[in-house]
Design a protein around this motif. Structure first.
Motif, PDB file in Angstrom:
ATOM      1  N   LEU A  21      -8.839 -64.666  47.055  1.00  0.00           N
ATOM      2  CA  LEU A  21      -7.748 -65.569  46.685  1.00  0.00           C
ATOM      3  C   LEU A  21      -8.254 -66.982  46.401  1.00  0.00           C
ATOM      4  O   LEU A  21      -7.655 -67.706  45.597  1.00  0.00           O
ATOM      5  CB  LEU A  21      -6.702 -65.627  47.807  1.00  0.00           C
ATOM      6  CG  LEU A  21      -5.835 -64.387  48.000  1.00  0.00           C
ATOM      7  CD1 LEU A  21      -4.980 -64.537  49.250  1.00  0.00           C
ATOM      8  CD2 LEU A  21      -4.967 -64.142  46.784  1.00  0.00           C
ATOM      9  N   LYS A  22      -9.352 -67.363  47.023  1.00  0.00           N
ATOM     10  CA  LYS A  22      -9.911 -68.705  46.847  1.00  0.00           C
ATOM     11  C   LYS A  22     -10.271 -68.976  45.385  1.00  0.00           C
ATOM     12  O   LYS A  22     -10.204 -70.107  44.929  1.00  0.00           O
ATOM     13  CB  LYS A  22     -11.144 -68.842  47.742  1.00  0.00           C
ATOM     14  CG  LYS A  22     -11.836 -70.163  47.669  1.00  0.00           C
ATOM     15  CD  LYS A  22     -11.373 -71.074  48.762  1.00  0.00           C
ATOM     16  CE  LYS A  22     -12.216 -72.325  48.788  1.00  0.00           C
ATOM     17  NZ  LYS A  22     -11.719 -73.282  49.712  1.00  0.00           N
ATOM     18  N   HIS A  23     -10.637 -67.922  44.652  1.00  0.00           N
ATOM     19  CA  HIS A  23     -11.119 -68.104  43.278  1.00  0.00           C
ATOM     20  C   HIS A  23     -10.231 -67.435  42.231  1.00  0.00           C
ATOM     21  O   HIS A  23     -10.660 -67.222  41.108  1.00  0.00           O
ATOM     22  CB  HIS A  23     -12.543 -67.565  43.166  1.00  0.00           C
ATOM     23  CG  HIS A  23     -13.488 -68.249  44.096  1.00  0.00           C
ATOM     24  ND1 HIS A  23     -13.885 -69.552  43.931  1.00  0.00           N
ATOM     25  CD2 HIS A  23     -14.093 -67.820  45.226  1.00  0.00           C
ATOM     26  CE1 HIS A  23     -14.702 -69.896  44.912  1.00  0.00           C
ATOM     27  NE2 HIS A  23     -14.845 -68.869  45.707  1.00  0.00           N
ATOM     28  N   LEU A  24      -9.011 -67.108  42.578  1.00  0.00           N
ATOM     29  CA  LEU A  24      -8.141 -66.410  41.627  1.00  0.00           C
ATOM     30  C   LEU A  24      -7.765 -67.262  40.411  1.00  0.00           C
ATOM     31  O   LEU A  24      -7.555 -66.728  39.333  1.00  0.00           O
ATOM     32  CB  LEU A  24      -6.850 -65.954  42.319  1.00  0.00           C
ATOM     33  CG  LEU A  24      -6.831 -64.549  42.875  1.00  0.00           C
ATOM     34  CD1 LEU A  24      -5.443 -64.192  43.369  1.00  0.00           C
ATOM     35  CD2 LEU A  24      -7.305 -63.533  41.879  1.00  0.00           C
ATOM     36  N   HIS A  25      -7.684 -68.541  40.575  1.00  0.00           N
ATOM     37  CA  HIS A  25      -7.195 -69.403  39.491  1.00  0.00           C
ATOM     38  C   HIS A  25      -8.080 -69.368  38.245  1.00  0.00           C
ATOM     39  O   HIS A  25      -7.596 -69.600  37.153  1.00  0.00           O
ATOM     40  CB  HIS A  25      -7.045 -70.842  39.992  1.00  0.00           C
ATOM     41  CG  HIS A  25      -8.339 -71.469  40.401  1.00  0.00           C
ATOM     42  ND1 HIS A  25      -8.923 -71.192  41.614  1.00  0.00           N
ATOM     43  CD2 HIS A  25      -9.158 -72.333  39.767  1.00  0.00           C
ATOM     44  CE1 HIS A  25     -10.051 -71.871  41.706  1.00  0.00           C
ATOM     45  NE2 HIS A  25     -10.221 -72.580  40.596  1.00  0.00           N
ATOM     46  N   ASP A  26      -9.359 -69.054  38.379  1.00  0.00           N
ATOM     47  CA  ASP A  26     -10.229 -69.069  37.203  1.00  0.00           C
ATOM     48  C   ASP A  26     -10.806 -67.689  36.886  1.00  0.00           C
ATOM     49  O   ASP A  26     -11.839 -67.584  36.238  1.00  0.00           O
ATOM     50  CB  ASP A  26     -11.353 -70.095  37.383  1.00  0.00           C
ATOM     51  CG  ASP A  26     -12.213 -69.817  38.610  1.00  0.00           C
ATOM     52  OD1 ASP A  26     -11.920 -68.862  39.347  1.00  0.00           O
ATOM     53  OD2 ASP A  26     -13.179 -70.568  38.827  1.00  0.00           O
ATOM     54  N   GLN A  27     -10.127 -66.641  37.327  1.00  0.00           N
ATOM     55  CA  GLN A  27     -10.614 -65.279  37.123  1.00  0.00           C
ATOM     56  C   GLN A  27      -9.732 -64.531  36.124  1.00  0.00           C
ATOM     57  O   GLN A  27      -8.560 -64.854  35.957  1.00  0.00           O
ATOM     58  CB  GLN A  27     -10.637 -64.516  38.450  1.00  0.00           C
ATOM     59  CG  GLN A  27     -11.585 -65.098  39.475  1.00  0.00           C
ATOM     60  CD  GLN A  27     -13.029 -65.035  39.027  1.00  0.00           C
ATOM     61  OE1 GLN A  27     -13.477 -64.060  38.458  1.00  0.00           O
ATOM     62  NE2 GLN A  27     -13.757 -66.123  39.276  1.00  0.00           N
ATOM     63  N   PRO A  28     -10.285 -63.491  35.502  1.00  0.00           N
ATOM     64  CA  PRO A  28      -9.474 -62.681  34.581  1.00  0.00           C
ATOM     65  C   PRO A  28      -8.425 -61.864  35.335  1.00  0.00           C
ATOM     66  O   PRO A  28      -8.471 -61.730  36.564  1.00  0.00           O
ATOM     67  CB  PRO A  28     -10.494 -61.771  33.897  1.00  0.00           C
ATOM     68  CG  PRO A  28     -11.661 -61.730  34.817  1.00  0.00           C
ATOM     69  CD  PRO A  28     -11.673 -63.040  35.552  1.00  0.00           C
ATOM     70  N   LEU A  29      -7.513 -61.310  34.583  1.00  0.00           N
ATOM     71  CA  LEU A  29      -6.412 -60.526  35.157  1.00  0.00           C
ATOM     72  C   LEU A  29      -6.923 -59.362  36.003  1.00  0.00           C
ATOM     73  O   LEU A  29      -6.335 -59.043  37.038  1.00  0.00           O
ATOM     74  CB  LEU A  29      -5.497 -60.007  34.041  1.00  0.00           C
ATOM     75  CG  LEU A  29      -4.323 -59.152  34.488  1.00  0.00           C
ATOM     76  CD1 LEU A  29      -3.388 -59.941  35.406  1.00  0.00           C
ATOM     77  CD2 LEU A  29      -3.563 -58.625  33.281  1.00  0.00           C
ATOM     78  N   THR A  30      -8.016 -58.750  35.606  1.00  0.00           N
ATOM     79  CA  THR A  30      -8.531 -57.602  36.376  1.00  0.00           C
ATOM     80  C   THR A  30      -8.919 -58.014  37.791  1.00  0.00           C
ATOM     81  O   THR A  30      -8.705 -57.267  38.735  1.00  0.00           O
ATOM     82  CB  THR A  30      -9.743 -56.964  35.667  1.00  0.00           C
ATOM     83  OG1 THR A  30     -10.728 -57.972  35.432  1.00  0.00           O
ATOM     84  CG2 THR A  30      -9.337 -56.308  34.368  1.00  0.00           C
ATOM     85  N   HIS A  31      -9.466 -59.198  37.937  1.00  0.00           N
ATOM     86  CA  HIS A  31      -9.829 -59.692  39.274  1.00  0.00           C
ATOM     87  C   HIS A  31      -8.576 -59.916  40.114  1.00  0.00           C
ATOM     88  O   HIS A  31      -8.537 -59.600  41.302  1.00  0.00           O
ATOM     89  CB  HIS A  31     -10.637 -60.988  39.160  1.00  0.00           C
ATOM     90  CG  HIS A  31     -11.211 -61.444  40.456  1.00  0.00           C
ATOM     91  ND1 HIS A  31     -10.546 -62.306  41.279  1.00  0.00           N
ATOM     92  CD2 HIS A  31     -12.376 -61.140  41.080  1.00  0.00           C
ATOM     93  CE1 HIS A  31     -11.273 -62.537  42.359  1.00  0.00           C
ATOM     94  NE2 HIS A  31     -12.389 -61.838  42.259  1.00  0.00           N
ATOM     95  N   THR A  32      -7.544 -60.454  39.493  1.00  0.00           N
ATOM     96  CA  THR A  32      -6.274 -60.669  40.188  1.00  0.00           C
ATOM     97  C   THR A  32      -5.677 -59.343  40.648  1.00  0.00           C
ATOM     98  O   THR A  32      -5.240 -59.211  41.795  1.00  0.00           O
ATOM     99  CB  THR A  32      -5.282 -61.401  39.268  1.00  0.00           C
ATOM    100  OG1 THR A  32      -5.865 -62.629  38.855  1.00  0.00           O
ATOM    101  CG2 THR A  32      -3.965 -61.671  39.960  1.00  0.00           C
ATOM    102  N   LEU A  33      -5.687 -58.359  39.772  1.00  0.00           N
ATOM    103  CA  LEU A  33      -5.145 -57.047  40.125  1.00  0.00           C
ATOM    104  C   LEU A  33      -5.963 -56.389  41.234  1.00  0.00           C
ATOM    105  O   LEU A  33      -5.400 -55.751  42.128  1.00  0.00           O
ATOM    106  CB  LEU A  33      -5.079 -56.146  38.891  1.00  0.00           C
ATOM    107  CG  LEU A  33      -4.098 -56.593  37.809  1.00  0.00           C
ATOM    108  CD1 LEU A  33      -4.213 -55.687  36.579  1.00  0.00           C
ATOM    109  CD2 LEU A  33      -2.677 -56.616  38.344  1.00  0.00           C
ATOM    110  N   LEU A  34      -7.274 -56.549  41.191  1.00  0.00           N
ATOM    111  CA  LEU A  34      -8.129 -55.994  42.243  1.00  0.00           C
ATOM    112  C   LEU A  34      -7.834 -56.651  43.588  1.00  0.00           C
ATOM    113  O   LEU A  34      -7.756 -55.983  44.619  1.00  0.00           O
ATOM    114  CB  LEU A  34      -9.607 -56.158  41.876  1.00  0.00           C
ATOM    115  CG  LEU A  34     -10.607 -55.660  42.923  1.00  0.00           C
ATOM    116  CD1 LEU A  34     -10.440 -54.161  43.146  1.00  0.00           C
ATOM    117  CD2 LEU A  34     -12.024 -55.977  42.490  1.00  0.00           C
ATOM    118  N   THR A  35      -7.623 -57.957  43.575  1.00  0.00           N
ATOM    119  CA  THR A  35      -7.295 -58.674  44.806  1.00  0.00           C
ATOM    120  C   THR A  35      -5.977 -58.177  45.383  1.00  0.00           C
ATOM    121  O   THR A  35      -5.872 -57.902  46.582  1.00  0.00           O
ATOM    122  CB  THR A  35      -7.218 -60.196  44.540  1.00  0.00           C
ATOM    123  OG1 THR A  35      -8.496 -60.636  44.070  1.00  0.00           O
ATOM    124  CG2 THR A  35      -6.831 -60.956  45.783  1.00  0.00           C
TER     125      THR A  35
END
Length: 129
Positions: A21-35
């Motif tokens: 969650l610390k780095h969600l703001h600058d990650q692609p959608l796939t990273h958000t979905l994985l989180t």
């Protein structure tokens, strides 16, 4: 045994998901979905652990080990400050979790079922009582 495996896996998923969650703001959608999948999986496995582990014990373990892991990993991986008071607080969490677990394993003597579960023999019919 499976319940504890569920709980430990849930803690690992929660810790990795929370760190992500610390780095969600600058990650692609796939990273958000994985989180979100990690965090959802953590709660699902926690619910499975609740089936065999008392809620107070499972949740205290979840919180204590999760906070300990997040605090240590935050200091090691993210360079976050870890003052002695935080270490003392984490020790208190672990102690409280251990005491909760110890206190729920063995019910007090007066609430245990009697060891002798024999049923008195039924009277024989046709004989005077």
């Amino acid at each position: 045994m499976h319940a504890w495996l569920y709980l430990l896996t849930a803690i690992a998923l929660e810790v990795t998901g929370t760190l992500s969650l610390k780095h969600l703001h600058d990650q692609p959608l796939t990273h958000t979905l994985l989180t979100y999948a990690q965090l959802s999986g953590a709660f699902y496995l926690l619910s499975r652990a609740f089936r065999q582990i008392p809620v107070a014990v499972a949740f205290a373990t979840w919180e204590a080990l999760g906070l300990l892991s997040l605090t240590v990993l935050g200091a090691v991986l993210l360079g976050e400050h870890l003052p002695p008071t935080h270490l003392l607080a984490l020790g208190g969490l672990l102690l409280g979790s251990a005491l909760l677990g110890r206190g729920t394993r063995h019910p007090p003597e007066d609430t245990r079922a009697p060891a002798d579960h024999t049923v008195p023999p039924a009277p024989v019919t046709g004989q005077p009582a």
